[in-house]
Design an enzyme around this catalytic site. Structure first.
Site, PDB file in Angstrom:
ATOM      1  N   LYS A 296       0.836  -1.210   0.000  1.00 36.97           N
ATOM      2  CA  LYS A 296       0.000   0.000   0.000  1.00 36.97           C
ATOM      3  C   LYS A 296       0.872   1.262   0.000  1.00 36.97           C
ATOM      4  CE  LYS A 296      -2.076  -1.113   3.907  1.00 36.97           C
ATOM      5  NZ  LYS A 296      -1.387  -2.380   4.222  1.00 36.97           N
TER       6      LYS A 296
ATOM      7  N   ARG B  99     -10.195   0.396   8.074  1.00 38.46           N
ATOM      8  CA  ARG B  99      -9.781  -0.952   8.453  1.00 38.46           C
ATOM      9  C   ARG B  99     -10.875  -1.710   9.170  1.00 38.46           C
ATOM     10  NH1 ARG B  99      -3.876   0.231   8.591  1.00 38.46           N
ATOM     11  NH2 ARG B  99      -2.909  -1.696   9.168  1.00 38.46           N
TER      12      ARG B  99
ATOM     13  N   ARG C  56      11.677  -5.356   5.138  1.00 34.58           N
ATOM     14  CA  ARG C  56      11.421  -3.932   4.858  1.00 34.58           C
ATOM     15  C   ARG C  56      12.382  -3.025   5.620  1.00 34.58           C
ATOM     16  NH1 ARG C  56       5.555  -1.593   5.571  1.00 34.58           N
ATOM     17  NH2 ARG C  56       5.728  -2.565   7.615  1.00 34.58           N
TER      18      ARG C  56
ATOM     19  N   ARG D 167      10.857  -1.169  11.224  1.00 35.33           N
ATOM     20  CA  ARG D 167       9.738  -0.800  12.093  1.00 35.33           C
ATOM     21  C   ARG D 167       9.628  -1.749  13.284  1.00 35.33           C
ATOM     22  NH1 ARG D 167       4.559   0.354   8.322  1.00 35.33           N
ATOM     23  NH2 ARG D 167       3.552  -0.934   9.917  1.00 35.33           N
TER      24      ARG D 167
ATOM     25  N   ARG E 179      -0.729  -9.091  13.241  1.00 32.59           N
ATOM     26  CA  ARG E 179      -1.328  -8.078  12.356  1.00 32.59           C
ATOM     27  C   ARG E 179      -2.119  -8.754  11.243  1.00 32.59           C
ATOM     28  NH1 ARG E 179       4.029  -5.280  10.909  1.00 32.59           N
ATOM     29  NH2 ARG E 179       2.834  -4.164   9.313  1.00 32.59           N
TER      30      ARG E 179
HETATM   31  P1  AP5 Z   1       4.807  -1.565   1.924  1.00 34.32           P
HETATM   32  O1  AP5 Z   1       4.439  -0.761   0.731  1.00 34.32           O
HETATM   33  O2  AP5 Z   1       5.532  -0.887   3.026  1.00 34.32           O
HETATM   34  O3  AP5 Z   1       3.505  -2.333   2.492  1.00 34.32           O
HETATM   35  P2  AP5 Z   1       2.199  -1.795   3.210  1.00 34.32           P
HETATM   36  O4  AP5 Z   1       1.033  -2.427   2.559  1.00 34.32           O
HETATM   37  O5  AP5 Z   1       2.218  -0.304   3.306  1.00 34.32           O
HETATM   38  O6  AP5 Z   1       2.400  -2.486   4.643  1.00 34.32           O
HETATM   39  P3  AP5 Z   1       2.287  -1.893   6.117  1.00 34.32           P
HETATM   40  O7  AP5 Z   1       3.060  -2.809   7.011  1.00 34.32           O
HETATM   41  O8  AP5 Z   1       2.633  -0.445   6.152  1.00 34.32           O
HETATM   42  O9  AP5 Z   1       0.767  -2.088   6.385  1.00 34.32           O
HETATM   43  P4  AP5 Z   1       0.052  -2.109   7.720  1.00 34.32           P
HETATM   44  O10 AP5 Z   1      -1.344  -1.961   7.279  1.00 34.32           O
HETATM   45  O11 AP5 Z   1       0.349  -3.266   8.574  1.00 34.32           O
HETATM   46  O12 AP5 Z   1       0.704  -0.895   8.539  1.00 34.32           O
HETATM   47  P5  AP5 Z   1       0.241   0.606   8.822  1.00 34.32           P
HETATM   48  O13 AP5 Z   1       1.432   1.432   8.880  1.00 34.32           O
HETATM   49  O14 AP5 Z   1      -0.853   0.976   7.915  1.00 34.32           O
HETATM   50  O15 AP5 Z   1       5.645  -2.834   1.425  1.00 34.32           O
HETATM   51  C1  AP5 Z   1       6.183  -3.770   2.345  1.00 34.32           C
HETATM   52  C2  AP5 Z   1       7.577  -4.218   1.888  1.00 34.32           C
HETATM   53  O16 AP5 Z   1       7.451  -4.985   0.695  1.00 34.32           O
HETATM   54  C3  AP5 Z   1       8.542  -3.086   1.549  1.00 34.32           C
HETATM   55  O17 AP5 Z   1       9.829  -3.459   1.949  1.00 34.32           O
HETATM   56  C4  AP5 Z   1       8.470  -2.965   0.019  1.00 34.32           C
HETATM   57  O18 AP5 Z   1       9.701  -2.519  -0.538  1.00 34.32           O
HETATM   58  C5  AP5 Z   1       8.175  -4.398  -0.392  1.00 34.32           C
HETATM   59  N1  AP5 Z   1       7.298  -4.490  -1.575  1.00 34.32           N
HETATM   60  C6  AP5 Z   1       6.230  -3.696  -1.884  1.00 34.32           C
HETATM   61  N2  AP5 Z   1       5.656  -4.111  -3.037  1.00 34.32           N
HETATM   62  C7  AP5 Z   1       6.360  -5.203  -3.452  1.00 34.32           C
HETATM   63  C8  AP5 Z   1       6.253  -6.081  -4.590  1.00 34.32           C
HETATM   64  N3  AP5 Z   1       5.294  -5.894  -5.524  1.00 34.32           N
HETATM   65  N4  AP5 Z   1       7.148  -7.088  -4.695  1.00 34.32           N
HETATM   66  C9  AP5 Z   1       8.122  -7.269  -3.743  1.00 34.32           C
HETATM   67  N5  AP5 Z   1       8.274  -6.473  -2.668  1.00 34.32           N
HETATM   68  C10 AP5 Z   1       7.409  -5.447  -2.520  1.00 34.32           C
HETATM   69  O19 AP5 Z   1      -0.376   0.454  10.281  1.00 34.32           O
HETATM   70  C11 AP5 Z   1       0.459   0.168  11.384  1.00 34.32           C
HETATM   71  C12 AP5 Z   1      -0.369   0.072  12.658  1.00 34.32           C
HETATM   72  O20 AP5 Z   1      -1.026   1.324  12.914  1.00 34.32           O
HETATM   73  C13 AP5 Z   1      -1.511  -0.947  12.638  1.00 34.32           C
HETATM   74  O21 AP5 Z   1      -1.072  -2.235  12.996  1.00 34.32           O
HETATM   75  C14 AP5 Z   1      -2.478  -0.354  13.670  1.00 34.32           C
HETATM   76  O22 AP5 Z   1      -2.042  -0.615  14.962  1.00 34.32           O
HETATM   77  C15 AP5 Z   1      -2.333   1.136  13.414  1.00 34.32           C
HETATM   78  N6  AP5 Z   1      -3.294   1.630  12.426  1.00 34.32           N
HETATM   79  C16 AP5 Z   1      -3.016   2.175  11.197  1.00 34.32           C
HETATM   80  N7  AP5 Z   1      -4.137   2.508  10.546  1.00 34.32           N
HETATM   81  C17 AP5 Z   1      -5.167   2.155  11.358  1.00 34.32           C
HETATM   82  C18 AP5 Z   1      -6.584   2.209  11.232  1.00 34.32           C
HETATM   83  N8  AP5 Z   1      -7.172   2.717  10.117  1.00 34.32           N
HETATM   84  N9  AP5 Z   1      -7.344   1.746  12.257  1.00 34.32           N
HETATM   85  C19 AP5 Z   1      -6.776   1.251  13.393  1.00 34.32           C
HETATM   86  N10 AP5 Z   1      -5.435   1.155  13.559  1.00 34.32           N
HETATM   87  C20 AP5 Z   1      -4.642   1.603  12.561  1.00 34.32           C
HETATM   88 MG    MG Z   2       2.370   1.103   4.878  1.00 31.67          MG
END
Ligand code: AP5
Ligand code: MG
Ligand code: ZN
Length: 215
Positions: free
Chosen positions: A13, A88, A127, A160, A171
């Site tokens: 994402k 979410r 990552r 992270r 997660r």
């Molecule tokens: P990356 O693009 O970083 O993946 P991502 O989908 O953004 O993953 P996140 O871990 O950020 O998602 P998340 O939803 O768990 O975390 P968030 O920060 O939103 O890619 C991942 C890796 O893969 C990278 O190294 C990249 O280079 C590689 N990659 C990408 N595409 C690729 C491909 N095609 N092929 C190979 N490699 C690839 O949330 C964190 C925390 O915050 C949550 O756990 C929760 O506690 C809280 N939170 C956030 N939003 C909410 C909400 N709306 N409600 C409640 N709690 C929330």
């Molecule tokens: Mg992300």
């Protein structure tokens, strides 16, 4: 262009959102990034959110809904936005619908990035993120030119706190229980665009762009 990027942790994402913001000149709204900044600055919201994030659970709906409601009223969202990691839960999706309605805006599409679970674990454990500019990397799939240093700004790369294998599994469970029902939610609204996220980063981007043109 008003978009949601839906998908499990590690689906790409953030990676795709960064490319789409450049392409369409609209902001990326990542609730995860906003919460991490609040944790780092030890604001009251950050203090409240930290324990949920460290445990791999969701931060309470009222907190994230408040963040997004305020953020969407910002002038820079006038031409559109990319929501990354929000909504979410069904309650968050309902609140978003209400907020957009009150602002007189409609979503264009919900892009659903589909990736196998084992690939997600490998993506997240490898990552790395730039401490200075937030650029994302992967030690194997998207390595920086110099290990541990950002290509864009020379900043230090870090891992992270929630990217340990144990927290990743948690997660993923939370995603399947609470977030995956949103695919059906947006399919019913005729907004869902499923994209195969198992391909290379650039190929996924091309697929998203061609889906958006066809939509
Ligand atoms: P990356 O693009 O970083 O993946 P991502 O989908 O953004 O993953 P996140 O871990 O950020 O998602 P998340 O939803 O768990 O975390 P968030 O920060 O939103 O890619 C991942 C890796 O893969 C990278 O190294 C990249 O280079 C590689 N990659 C990408 N595409 C690729 C491909 N095609 N092929 C190979 N490699 C690839 O949330 C964190 C925390 O915050 C949550 O756990 C929760 O506690 C809280 N939170 C956030 N939003 C909410 C909400 N709306 N409600 C409640 N709690 C929330
Ligand atoms: Mg992300
Ligand atoms: Zn950087």
């Amino acid at each position: 262009m008003k978009l949601i990027l839906l998908g499990p942790p590690g689906a790409g994402k953030g990676t795709q959102a960064k490319m789409l913001t450049e392409r369409f000149d609209i902001p990326q709204i990542s609730t995860g990034d906003i919460l991490r900044a609040a944790v780092k600055d030890r604001t009251p919201m950050g203090v409240k959110a930290k324990s949920f994030m460290d445990a791999g659970g969701l931060v309470p709906d009222d907190v994230v809904i408040g963040i997004v409601r305020e953020r969407l009223q910002n002038q820079d969202c006038a031409a559109g936005f990319i929501l990354d990691g929000f909504p979410r839960t069904v309650a968050q999706a309902d609140a978003l619908k209400e907020t957009l309605h009150s602002l007189g805006k409609d979503l264009d599409a919900v892009i659903s990035l589909e990736v196998d679970t084992e690939a997600l674990v490998e993506r997240l454990t490898g990552r790395r993120t730039c401490r200075e500019c937030g650029q994302g990397y992967h030690v194997k799939f998207d390595p920086p030119r110099e290990a541990g240093r950002c290509d864009a700004c020379g900043g230090e790369l870090f891992q992270r706190d929630d990217d340990s294998e144990e927290t990743i599994r948690k997660r993923l469970e939370v995603y399947h229980a609470q977030t995956s029902p949103l695919a059906a939610y947006y399919r019913n609204e005729d907004l869902l665009l499923p994209v195969d996220g198992m391909q290379e980063i650039g190929t996924v981007q091309e697929k998203i762009l061609s889906h958006l043109q066809a939509a």
